[in-house]
Scaffold this motif. Sequence first.
Motif, PDB file in Angstrom:
ATOM      1  N   PRO A   1       0.829  -1.209   0.000  1.00  0.00           N
ATOM      2  CA  PRO A   1       0.000   0.000   0.000  1.00  0.00           C
ATOM      3  C   PRO A   1       0.864   1.261   0.000  1.00  0.00           C
ATOM      4  O   PRO A   1       2.006   1.231   0.473  1.00  0.00           O
ATOM      5  N   LYS A   2       0.295   2.345  -0.519  1.00  0.00           N
ATOM      6  CA  LYS A   2       1.043   3.629  -0.561  1.00  0.00           C
ATOM      7  C   LYS A   2       1.459   4.043   0.846  1.00  0.00           C
ATOM      8  O   LYS A   2       0.716   3.833   1.796  1.00  0.00           O
ATOM      9  N   PRO A   3       2.635   4.663   0.990  1.00  0.00           N
ATOM     10  CA  PRO A   3       3.034   5.147   2.316  1.00  0.00           C
ATOM     11  C   PRO A   3       2.014   6.142   2.858  1.00  0.00           C
ATOM     12  O   PRO A   3       1.375   6.863   2.096  1.00  0.00           O
TER      13      PRO A   3
ATOM     14  N   ARG B   1       3.877   2.298   8.714  1.00  0.00           N
ATOM     15  CA  ARG B   1       2.895   1.220   8.801  1.00  0.00           C
ATOM     16  C   ARG B   1       3.625  -0.119   8.884  1.00  0.00           C
ATOM     17  O   ARG B   1       4.621  -0.320   8.192  1.00  0.00           O
ATOM     18  N   LEU B   2       3.120  -0.984   9.723  1.00  0.00           N
ATOM     19  CA  LEU B   2       3.665  -2.346   9.819  1.00  0.00           C
ATOM     20  C   LEU B   2       2.654  -3.324   9.238  1.00  0.00           C
ATOM     21  O   LEU B   2       1.450  -3.186   9.491  1.00  0.00           O
ATOM     22  N   TYR B   3       3.160  -4.294   8.481  1.00  0.00           N
ATOM     23  CA  TYR B   3       2.295  -5.322   7.907  1.00  0.00           C
ATOM     24  C   TYR B   3       2.888  -6.694   8.197  1.00  0.00           C
ATOM     25  O   TYR B   3       4.113  -6.876   8.086  1.00  0.00           O
ATOM     26  N   PRO B   4       2.023  -7.677   8.511  1.00  0.00           N
ATOM     27  CA  PRO B   4       2.536  -9.041   8.634  1.00  0.00           C
ATOM     28  C   PRO B   4       2.909  -9.546   7.242  1.00  0.00           C
ATOM     29  O   PRO B   4       2.154  -9.322   6.284  1.00  0.00           O
ATOM     30  N   ALA B   5       4.050 -10.168   7.111  1.00  0.00           N
ATOM     31  CA  ALA B   5       4.506 -10.570   5.771  1.00  0.00           C
ATOM     32  C   ALA B   5       5.224 -11.907   5.834  1.00  0.00           C
ATOM     33  O   ALA B   5       5.687 -12.344   6.894  1.00  0.00           O
ATOM     34  N   ARG B   6       5.295 -12.527   4.677  1.00  0.00           N
ATOM     35  CA  ARG B   6       5.862 -13.869   4.596  1.00  0.00           C
ATOM     36  C   ARG B   6       6.672 -13.994   3.309  1.00  0.00           C
ATOM     37  O   ARG B   6       6.297 -13.408   2.299  1.00  0.00           O
ATOM     38  N   TRP B   7       7.753 -14.735   3.361  1.00  0.00           N
ATOM     39  CA  TRP B   7       8.552 -14.950   2.158  1.00  0.00           C
ATOM     40  C   TRP B   7       7.839 -15.933   1.256  1.00  0.00           C
ATOM     41  O   TRP B   7       7.393 -16.985   1.710  1.00  0.00           O
ATOM     42  N   SER B   8       7.709 -15.577  -0.030  1.00  0.00           N
ATOM     43  CA  SER B   8       7.094 -16.509  -0.969  1.00  0.00           C
ATOM     44  C   SER B   8       8.181 -17.424  -1.505  1.00  0.00           C
ATOM     45  O   SER B   8       9.359 -17.061  -1.523  1.00  0.00           O
ATOM     46  N   THR B   9       7.754 -18.631  -1.949  1.00  0.00           N
ATOM     47  CA  THR B   9       8.726 -19.501  -2.600  1.00  0.00           C
ATOM     48  C   THR B   9       9.132 -18.824  -3.905  1.00  0.00           C
ATOM     49  O   THR B   9       8.310 -18.157  -4.532  1.00  0.00           O
TER      50      THR B   9
ATOM     51  N   PRO C   1      10.534   0.489   1.622  1.00  0.00           N
ATOM     52  CA  PRO C   1      10.123  -0.408   2.702  1.00  0.00           C
ATOM     53  C   PRO C   1      11.302  -1.241   3.191  1.00  0.00           C
ATOM     54  O   PRO C   1      12.251  -1.492   2.450  1.00  0.00           O
ATOM     55  N   GLY C   2      11.252  -1.641   4.452  1.00  0.00           N
ATOM     56  CA  GLY C   2      12.258  -2.538   5.022  1.00  0.00           C
ATOM     57  C   GLY C   2      11.538  -3.638   5.782  1.00  0.00           C
ATOM     58  O   GLY C   2      10.314  -3.727   5.731  1.00  0.00           O
ATOM     59  N   TYR C   3      12.303  -4.457   6.463  1.00  0.00           N
ATOM     60  CA  TYR C   3      11.627  -5.484   7.265  1.00  0.00           C
ATOM     61  C   TYR C   3      12.455  -5.836   8.482  1.00  0.00           C
ATOM     62  O   TYR C   3      13.665  -5.602   8.534  1.00  0.00           O
ATOM     63  N   LEU C   4      11.758  -6.375   9.455  1.00  0.00           N
ATOM     64  CA  LEU C   4      12.402  -6.984  10.617  1.00  0.00           C
ATOM     65  C   LEU C   4      11.939  -8.434  10.663  1.00  0.00           C
ATOM     66  O   LEU C   4      10.729  -8.689  10.555  1.00  0.00           O
ATOM     67  N   PRO C   5      12.853  -9.383  10.822  1.00  0.00           N
ATOM     68  CA  PRO C   5      12.419 -10.773  10.952  1.00  0.00           C
ATOM     69  C   PRO C   5      11.572 -10.912  12.216  1.00  0.00           C
ATOM     70  O   PRO C   5      11.829 -10.236  13.211  1.00  0.00           O
TER      71      PRO C   5
ATOM     72  N   ALA D   1      14.553 -17.874 -12.249  1.00  0.00           N
ATOM     73  CA  ALA D   1      15.971 -18.052 -12.547  1.00  0.00           C
ATOM     74  C   ALA D   1      16.818 -17.480 -11.422  1.00  0.00           C
ATOM     75  O   ALA D   1      17.830 -18.029 -11.039  1.00  0.00           O
ATOM     76  N   LEU D   2      16.381 -16.345 -10.879  1.00  0.00           N
ATOM     77  CA  LEU D   2      17.174 -15.679  -9.851  1.00  0.00           C
ATOM     78  C   LEU D   2      16.950 -16.291  -8.481  1.00  0.00           C
ATOM     79  O   LEU D   2      17.854 -16.331  -7.656  1.00  0.00           O
ATOM     80  N   GLY D   3      15.735 -16.746  -8.239  1.00  0.00           N
ATOM     81  CA  GLY D   3      15.447 -17.381  -6.960  1.00  0.00           C
ATOM     82  C   GLY D   3      15.487 -16.435  -5.785  1.00  0.00           C
ATOM     83  O   GLY D   3      15.797 -16.846  -4.678  1.00  0.00           O
ATOM     84  N   ILE D   4      15.204 -15.156  -5.994  1.00  0.00           N
ATOM     85  CA  ILE D   4      15.191 -14.219  -4.865  1.00  0.00           C
ATOM     86  C   ILE D   4      13.811 -14.280  -4.220  1.00  0.00           C
ATOM     87  O   ILE D   4      12.801 -14.026  -4.866  1.00  0.00           O
ATOM     88  N   ALA D   5      13.781 -14.630  -2.926  1.00  0.00           N
ATOM     89  CA  ALA D   5      12.500 -14.749  -2.250  1.00  0.00           C
ATOM     90  C   ALA D   5      11.811 -13.388  -2.210  1.00  0.00           C
ATOM     91  O   ALA D   5      12.460 -12.345  -2.125  1.00  0.00           O
ATOM     92  N   ARG D   6      10.488 -13.418  -2.279  1.00  0.00           N
ATOM     93  CA  ARG D   6       9.710 -12.173  -2.295  1.00  0.00           C
ATOM     94  C   ARG D   6       8.910 -12.073  -1.002  1.00  0.00           C
ATOM     95  O   ARG D   6       8.348 -13.072  -0.532  1.00  0.00           O
ATOM     96  N   LEU D   7       8.873 -10.884  -0.438  1.00  0.00           N
ATOM     97  CA  LEU D   7       8.135 -10.674   0.802  1.00  0.00           C
ATOM     98  C   LEU D   7       6.725 -10.201   0.448  1.00  0.00           C
ATOM     99  O   LEU D   7       6.562  -9.164  -0.194  1.00  0.00           O
ATOM    100  N   ASP D   8       5.726 -10.988   0.843  1.00  0.00           N
ATOM    101  CA  ASP D   8       4.330 -10.660   0.530  1.00  0.00           C
ATOM    102  C   ASP D   8       3.561 -10.338   1.802  1.00  0.00           C
ATOM    103  O   ASP D   8       3.701 -11.041   2.812  1.00  0.00           O
ATOM    104  N   ILE D   9       2.722  -9.312   1.707  1.00  0.00           N
ATOM    105  CA  ILE D   9       1.878  -8.941   2.850  1.00  0.00           C
ATOM    106  C   ILE D   9       0.739  -9.958   2.971  1.00  0.00           C
ATOM    107  O   ILE D   9       0.147 -10.371   1.978  1.00  0.00           O
TER     108      ILE D   9
END
Length: 421
Positions: free
Chosen positions: A352-354, A359-367, A415-419, A380-388
Amino acid sequence: MTDGAPDFQQARLLAYSCGQSLTCSVDVVSVRSDFGTVPPAQGIPQFLAADIHARNDVPVADCSAMDGYAVAGPPPWRFAGEALPGEANPVSLEPGTAIRVGTGSVIPNGTEAVVRWEDVESRQAWRQAGPDPGLTLGAMGAPKPPDGDNIRRSGEETRLAERIGVSGQLLTSSLRGAAAAAGLDELQVARPPRIALLATGDELQDSGVPSASKIRDALTPTLRSLLPAMGAGIGTACLVPDSRDAAQDALLAADSAAIILSTGMASAGPRDYMRDVLADLGAEMVIDNVQIRPGRPQGLAILPDGRMVALLPGNPFAAISAMVTIVQPLIAGALRASLPAIRAVARHGSVPKPGAVTRLYPARWSTPTEQTAGPAEPSALGIARLDILPWRGSAQLRGLAEAEALLIVPPTGEPGYLPLP
Ligand SMILES: Nc1nc2c(c(=O)[nH]1)N[C@H]1C(S)=C(S)[C@@H](COP(=O)(O)OP(=O)(O)OC[C@H]3O[C@@H](n4cnc5c(N)ncnc54)[C@H](O)[C@@H]3O)O[C@H]1N2
Ligand code: MOO
């Protein structure tokens, strides 16, 4: 909305410096093998309270990195016995001779290289050969190995007295092992601050299916597990009725805790007494609301006797917001550890727009899959994506229950994240 309350990062820094002002005691932990005993479970991360210096070279002596033969001079080599791992340094090796060694065997003086057995003989010969002074190795044209081949030199990993751990560093499982390898028996770690939890609310029920006017206390079980992951467990927990006297009594009773967490009573509702009671007790509000959603009504107070009180809002997601904004930095400061850094997100789903506040959102790494016209293909790159995740409301825990991280969307910037432990 922005009434002088600190923003997310300012609040974290303030809480961290308050934590640093708490006394830090030291515990001693064993890194011996302790065979035959049952050492206490190690559920809480520990942080070094002193630097660690090696008490021996690692490796202690020059040793073989392979199963094979320690050799001196060019081939062929006359077989001159063996040195097994754990045996004292054998006599020196004459040019033109070889001794059988295992991986980790201390090699004799004069050894120029270790030749792997498979480079000079068959598996059967290697398995069967005993010390036979008549045997000659490498006669069939084994090349002279480069000097130092397959030898681990004394001190090549760590030198005696070298620093291998720094005060404040997380004591990882492998750092325990590295300390043991470097001859240490005990390490000094910061003792976690004592924490008391006050769960406020007449509506709270501690077990079972709640009746219509009640709800289950969802925060105490959450915090019992979240706090240890942040470096400190709960010492005492009690349920506090919604009255001013009860709140005051509970704060006074928690006199052995360095940090008191209260849940609920943080806002301005008809029975939200915590701020009033803290004022009555002469506490200083160091943080009074934070420019964040959820979790705005959180706070941090210092009682005249030095105990810290973190005010966690009653809405569960808002309480977790206060855990990462105030409590995690407070504990990190108390342990003299570094403030957990907000990490950059390499890839995230739609965000969502800032807004005007963080704002904090619960998020999870997608395969790491790319959605194409057909079935999902591995990226090809295999970079995990963080989804809300769904269930982002302040009163909701379902999103957090599935979350691996909190996605942080500040008013400006990336945006950033904290584990999320
Ligand atoms: N008029 C306004 N009302 C509210 C505002 C506001 O600005 N103006 N702020 C809202 C925000 S934001 C939050 S967050 C909450 C904070 O409320 P309190 O900290 O005072 O907490 P309570 O009123 O006691 O409870 C709120 C909510 O959470 C439930 N709760 C409380 N403890 C627990 C628990 N241990 N486990 C599960 N759920 C819990 C409680 O039943 C309430 O539903 O205030 C908003 N209101
Ligand atoms: O800050 Mo409140 O936490 O939006 O619900």
